[in-house]
Design a protein around this motif. Structure first.
Motif, PDB file in Angstrom:
ATOM      1  N   LYS A 214       0.842  -1.189   0.000  1.00  0.00           N
ATOM      2  CA  LYS A 214       0.000   0.000   0.000  1.00  0.00           C
ATOM      3  C   LYS A 214       0.887   1.252   0.000  1.00  0.00           C
ATOM      4  CE  LYS A 214      -3.368   2.146   3.055  1.00  0.00           C
ATOM      5  NZ  LYS A 214      -4.198   1.979   4.235  1.00  0.00           N
ATOM      6  N   GLY A 215       0.591   2.208  -0.868  1.00  0.00           N
ATOM      7  CA  GLY A 215       1.349   3.454  -0.903  1.00  0.00           C
ATOM      8  C   GLY A 215       2.651   3.394  -1.683  1.00  0.00           C
ATOM      9  N   ALA A 216       2.943   2.255  -2.318  1.00  0.00           N
ATOM     10  CA  ALA A 216       4.193   2.121  -3.065  1.00  0.00           C
ATOM     11  C   ALA A 216       4.237   3.108  -4.229  1.00  0.00           C
ATOM     12  CB  ALA A 216       4.355   0.698  -3.579  1.00  0.00           C
ATOM     13  N   PHE A 217       3.074   3.388  -4.791  1.00  0.00           N
ATOM     14  CA  PHE A 217       2.995   4.408  -5.849  1.00  0.00           C
ATOM     15  C   PHE A 217       1.591   4.991  -5.780  1.00  0.00           C
ATOM     16  CE2 PHE A 217       2.630   0.079  -7.487  1.00  0.00           C
ATOM     17  CZ  PHE A 217       1.312   0.066  -7.964  1.00  0.00           C
ATOM     18  N   SER A 218       1.393   6.112  -6.458  1.00  0.00           N
ATOM     19  CA  SER A 218       0.071   6.723  -6.358  1.00  0.00           C
ATOM     20  C   SER A 218      -0.926   5.756  -6.994  1.00  0.00           C
ATOM     21  CB  SER A 218       0.034   8.085  -7.068  1.00  0.00           C
ATOM     22  OG  SER A 218       0.333   7.911  -8.431  1.00  0.00           O
ATOM     23  N   GLY A 219      -1.981   5.499  -6.289  1.00  0.00           N
ATOM     24  CA  GLY A 219      -2.958   4.520  -6.803  1.00  0.00           C
ATOM     25  C   GLY A 219      -2.848   3.182  -6.093  1.00  0.00           C
ATOM     26  N   ALA A 220      -1.732   2.988  -5.367  1.00  0.00           N
ATOM     27  CA  ALA A 220      -1.592   1.726  -4.623  1.00  0.00           C
ATOM     28  C   ALA A 220      -2.317   1.884  -3.294  1.00  0.00           C
ATOM     29  CB  ALA A 220      -0.117   1.392  -4.410  1.00  0.00           C
ATOM     30  N   ILE A 221      -3.635   1.679  -3.338  1.00  0.00           N
ATOM     31  CA  ILE A 221      -4.424   2.003  -2.139  1.00  0.00           C
ATOM     32  C   ILE A 221      -4.462   0.858  -1.132  1.00  0.00           C
ATOM     33  CG2 ILE A 221      -5.898   3.835  -3.103  1.00  0.00           C
ATOM     34  CD1 ILE A 221      -7.940   1.573  -3.663  1.00  0.00           C
ATOM     35  N   SER A 222      -4.014  -0.315  -1.552  1.00  0.00           N
ATOM     36  CA  SER A 222      -3.918  -1.394  -0.560  1.00  0.00           C
ATOM     37  C   SER A 222      -2.813  -2.359  -0.995  1.00  0.00           C
ATOM     38  CB  SER A 222      -5.244  -2.137  -0.441  1.00  0.00           C
ATOM     39  OG  SER A 222      -5.595  -2.622  -1.712  1.00  0.00           O
ATOM     40  N   ASP A 223      -2.421  -3.266  -0.081  1.00  0.00           N
ATOM     41  CA  ASP A 223      -1.407  -4.264  -0.450  1.00  0.00           C
ATOM     42  C   ASP A 223      -1.947  -5.144  -1.565  1.00  0.00           C
ATOM     43  OD1 ASP A 223       0.032  -3.253   1.593  1.00  0.00           O
ATOM     44  OD2 ASP A 223       0.013  -5.051   2.863  1.00  0.00           O
ATOM     45  N   TYR A 224      -1.069  -5.555  -2.454  1.00  0.00           N
ATOM     46  CA  TYR A 224      -1.504  -6.455  -3.514  1.00  0.00           C
ATOM     47  C   TYR A 224      -0.477  -7.573  -3.674  1.00  0.00           C
ATOM     48  CZ  TYR A 224      -2.656  -8.180  -8.190  1.00  0.00           C
ATOM     49  OH  TYR A 224      -2.967  -8.980  -9.242  1.00  0.00           O
ATOM     50  N   ASP A 225      -0.917  -8.816  -3.486  1.00  0.00           N
ATOM     51  CA  ASP A 225      -0.020  -9.961  -3.689  1.00  0.00           C
ATOM     52  C   ASP A 225       0.100 -10.233  -5.173  1.00  0.00           C
ATOM     53  OD1 ASP A 225       0.371 -10.360  -1.059  1.00  0.00           O
ATOM     54  OD2 ASP A 225      -1.032 -12.045  -0.865  1.00  0.00           O
ATOM     55  N   GLY A 226       1.292 -10.209  -5.685  1.00  0.00           N
ATOM     56  CA  GLY A 226       1.465 -10.551  -7.099  1.00  0.00           C
ATOM     57  C   GLY A 226       1.332 -12.056  -7.310  1.00  0.00           C
ATOM     58  N   GLN A 227       1.498 -12.460  -8.553  1.00  0.00           N
ATOM     59  CA  GLN A 227       1.323 -13.883  -8.879  1.00  0.00           C
ATOM     60  C   GLN A 227       2.334 -14.777  -8.163  1.00  0.00           C
ATOM     61  OE1 GLN A 227      -1.057 -15.294 -10.098  1.00  0.00           O
ATOM     62  NE2 GLN A 227      -2.155 -13.711 -11.234  1.00  0.00           N
ATOM     63  N   PHE A 228       3.549 -14.271  -7.930  1.00  0.00           N
ATOM     64  CA  PHE A 228       4.537 -15.120  -7.251  1.00  0.00           C
ATOM     65  C   PHE A 228       4.052 -15.510  -5.858  1.00  0.00           C
ATOM     66  CE2 PHE A 228       7.714 -14.118 -10.461  1.00  0.00           C
ATOM     67  CZ  PHE A 228       8.372 -15.343 -10.540  1.00  0.00           C
ATOM     68  N   LEU A 229       3.506 -14.535  -5.125  1.00  0.00           N
ATOM     69  CA  LEU A 229       3.020 -14.842  -3.775  1.00  0.00           C
ATOM     70  C   LEU A 229       1.739 -15.673  -3.830  1.00  0.00           C
ATOM     71  CD1 LEU A 229       3.702 -11.512  -1.858  1.00  0.00           C
ATOM     72  CD2 LEU A 229       5.042 -13.627  -1.824  1.00  0.00           C
ATOM     73  N   GLU A 230       0.844 -15.288  -4.743  1.00  0.00           N
ATOM     74  CA  GLU A 230      -0.432 -15.993  -4.863  1.00  0.00           C
ATOM     75  C   GLU A 230      -0.242 -17.454  -5.258  1.00  0.00           C
ATOM     76  OE1 GLU A 230      -4.031 -14.488  -6.060  1.00  0.00           O
ATOM     77  OE2 GLU A 230      -3.593 -13.636  -4.098  1.00  0.00           O
ATOM     78  N   THR A 231       0.808 -17.691  -6.034  1.00  0.00           N
ATOM     79  CA  THR A 231       1.001 -19.021  -6.586  1.00  0.00           C
ATOM     80  C   THR A 231       1.938 -19.861  -5.724  1.00  0.00           C
ATOM     81  OG1 THR A 231       0.804 -17.927  -8.716  1.00  0.00           O
ATOM     82  CG2 THR A 231       1.486 -20.186  -8.802  1.00  0.00           C
ATOM     83  N   ASN A 232       2.305 -19.344  -4.573  1.00  0.00           N
ATOM     84  CA  ASN A 232       3.264 -20.058  -3.717  1.00  0.00           C
ATOM     85  C   ASN A 232       2.878 -21.532  -3.564  1.00  0.00           C
ATOM     86  OD1 ASN A 232       5.513 -20.285  -2.240  1.00  0.00           O
ATOM     87  ND2 ASN A 232       4.820 -19.031  -0.504  1.00  0.00           N
ATOM     88  N   GLY A 233       3.827 -22.408  -3.828  1.00  0.00           N
ATOM     89  CA  GLY A 233       3.539 -23.841  -3.762  1.00  0.00           C
ATOM     90  C   GLY A 233       3.080 -24.416  -5.087  1.00  0.00           C
ATOM     91  N   GLY A 234       2.709 -23.545  -6.020  1.00  0.00           N
ATOM     92  CA  GLY A 234       2.159 -24.024  -7.295  1.00  0.00           C
ATOM     93  C   GLY A 234       3.088 -23.788  -8.477  1.00  0.00           C
ATOM     94  N   THR A 235       2.483 -23.606  -9.636  1.00  0.00           N
ATOM     95  CA  THR A 235       3.229 -23.457 -10.887  1.00  0.00           C
ATOM     96  C   THR A 235       2.832 -22.160 -11.570  1.00  0.00           C
ATOM     97  OG1 THR A 235       3.055 -25.861 -11.159  1.00  0.00           O
ATOM     98  CG2 THR A 235       3.790 -24.607 -13.077  1.00  0.00           C
ATOM     99  N   LEU A 236       3.830 -21.422 -12.051  1.00  0.00           N
ATOM    100  CA  LEU A 236       3.547 -20.178 -12.777  1.00  0.00           C
ATOM    101  C   LEU A 236       3.955 -20.371 -14.234  1.00  0.00           C
ATOM    102  CD1 LEU A 236       2.736 -17.186 -12.737  1.00  0.00           C
ATOM    103  CD2 LEU A 236       5.035 -16.617 -11.955  1.00  0.00           C
ATOM    104  N   PHE A 237       2.980 -20.216 -15.128  1.00  0.00           N
ATOM    105  CA  PHE A 237       3.245 -20.392 -16.555  1.00  0.00           C
ATOM    106  C   PHE A 237       3.405 -19.026 -17.203  1.00  0.00           C
ATOM    107  CE2 PHE A 237       1.249 -21.194 -20.904  1.00  0.00           C
ATOM    108  CZ  PHE A 237       2.433 -21.645 -21.459  1.00  0.00           C
TER     109      PHE A 237
END
Ligand SMILES: Nc1ncnc2c1ncn2[C@@H]1O[C@H](COP(=O)(O)OP(=O)(O)O)[C@@H](O)[C@H]1O
Ligand SMILES: [Mg+2]
Length: 456
Positions: A214-237
């Motif tokens: 949150k706050g990393a850039f203007s418009g970043a109004i909340s934390d956002y997990d990218g695909q790497f975090l969301e896919t933890n344990g899985g496979t990223l294509f």
């Protein structure tokens, strides 16, 4: 639906009362006192659950449990046990029985245990069905050497964590290979995320992959997990990896080296365990030479390379795939088209399929939907090709080549002859005498040549 329950107990009185308890609840019951009949009954009928006495003359409950589990692996077995045999009942559970009830039977407890067993059984069966369906969906159809090698490789590497780089023209099955690897791996219950690097602008892609605070850039109004975090344990294509911005490639490389992501706006990196499968339809070496793909990144991604040749270079796969899609679309469109006739088969074999399997699939779907009879003919294919704006002559390669190498003159002659004969047959609606006349040979000779080239 009424559930069917098999009850096995040598105590006739108990058998009667069990039968009564269950029948009152509308279960359909087969109650037997002779354990020797169990096998035969299991062969004849499908039971949703079995109630099994722990101790009977002639055979012990544990042995019978084994037989039941062999015959009908998914059927839950509930052991019925007297006080003195509780230990055996516990052992039975270790061996795979679902649960046990004690004598004297408390009907309420029995019905609850049975209800749970049936629910459990339905879940297990549903999951089994889904797994089978999934694996069926990700089966690579085809019998060419290239495809068999690919299937073997998938089987060998699926359960490892090796990174895979898949190359091949559009529509050859790159995404399908990625899915096959994921769903055959130990990560199958975790996520498979797909990102098309060509479709997302650079800044958005960075955000999508690594996420932000949150706050990393203007418009970043909340934390956002990218695909790497969301896919933890899985496979990223990562599809179309050659189109990823070169600066972003450096960031990706860092993640792959450290197994850590730097979330945008966060100072501490986060550990991740994500298996990377990447793909491109471009020539890897060319991408590197032209500076579009970092060589060090390519080495990281390329734990193993799977190259899928274009369909026109593995013609043995065309008909198996055509029939596979025929069955599939027969099912989904309620049609019953049984076959593709000889000429039509030959046409499919000789067309050069610039859109590869994806194109074959859509041609087959249209054929299944639009044709009238129960056999696909060359006229049907013409109509569908016209409708899809495909040039029917696209199948004759101008410069004969085999597996991307220029052919010798003799082979080139053969290829030209075959394609030309097909072309003339096409234009004459497969009227052999007319075609023979145009070609300046007699009909017998035409038939001979058609046979030689596998056209008939
Ligand atoms: N060998 C194959 N067997 C069955 N279906 C296939 C095969 N190869 C490709 N397909 C199907 O063809 C379509 C295109 O494949 P896809 O994996 O999306 O290609 P790509 O990612 O290379 O463009 C998909 O619907 C896929 O399921
Ligand atoms: Mg694709």
């Amino acid at each position: 639906m009424s559930y069917r329950i098999l009850v096995v107990d040598d105590d006739e009185n108990l058998l009667k009362s069990l039968n009564k308890i269950l029948s009152l609840q509308h279960y359909s019951v087969d109650a037997i006192s002779n354990p020797m009949q169990v096998e035969k009954l299991l062969e004849r009928n499908q039971y949703h659950s079995v109630l099994l006495d722990v101790k009977m003359p002639g055979i012990n409950g544990l042995e019978l449990l084994k037989i039941i589990m062999q015959k009908s692996i998914l059927t839950p077995v509930i052991m019925v046990s007297g006080q003195s045999n509780i230990e055996i009942a516990m052992r039975a559970i270790k061996e795979g029985a679902y649960d046990f009830v004690e004598k004297p039977i408390d009907p309420d407890r029995l019905l609850i245990v049975l209800k749970h067993a049936l629910q459990h059984q339905e879940l297990v069966e549903a999951r089994e069905k889904i797994t089978q369906e999934l694996l069926k969906n990700f089966k690579m159809v085809g019998k060419s050497v290239a495809l068999r090698n690919i299937s073997d490789t998938i089987e060998k590497i699926a359960k490892t964590n090796i990174k895979v780089l898949i190359t091949g023209e559009s529509g050859t099955g790159k995404e399908l290979v990625a899915k096959a690897i994921h769903y055959n791996s130990n990560r199958q219950t975790k996520r498979l995320s797909e990102i098309n690097c060509a479709a997302i602008p650079r800044d958005l892609l960075e955000n999508e992959l690594f996420g932000h605070k949150k706050g990393a850039f203007s418009g970043a109004i909340s934390d956002y997990d990218g695909q790497f975090l969301e896919t933890n344990g899985g496979t990223l294509f990562l599809d179309e990896i050659g189109d990823m911005d070169i600066h972003l490639q450096a960031k990706l490389l860092r993640v792959l080296e450290e197994n850590e992501v730097n979330v945008i706006g966060d100072t501490t990196p986060k550990k991740v365990d994500v298996r990377i499968i990447s793909a491109t339809n471009k020539d890897i070496e060319q991408l590197i030479k032209s500076g579009k793909l970092r060589k060090d990144l390519m080495f990281r991604l390329n734990g193993i390379r799977i190259h899928i040749p274009p369909l026109r270079e593995r013609k043995e796969d065309i008909l198996p795939l055509a029939y596979h899609f025929l069955n599939k679309f027969n099912d989904s469109h309620n049609r019953q088209i049984l076959k593709i006739n000889r000429q039509a088969e030959s046409y499919l074999l000789n067309y050069n399929w610039p859109g590869n399997v994806r194109e074959l699939m859509s041609v087959m779907e249209r054929l299944v939907v639009f044709i009238k009879g129960n056999e696909i003919t060359i006229e049907d294919i013409h109509r569908v090709f016209n409708n899809m704006n495909i040039s029917p002559t696209a199948y004759s390669d101008v410069i004969p080549n085999l597996e991307n190498k220029l052919a010798d003159l003799r082979t080139a002659h053969e290829i030209f002859e075959k394609n030309y004969i097909l072309e003339v047959l096409e234009q004459t609606d497969w009227k052999k005498s007319e075609a023979a006349q145009i070609l300046g040979i007699d009909r017998t000779n035409l038939y001979k040549k058609m046979r030689k080239h596998g056209i008939i």
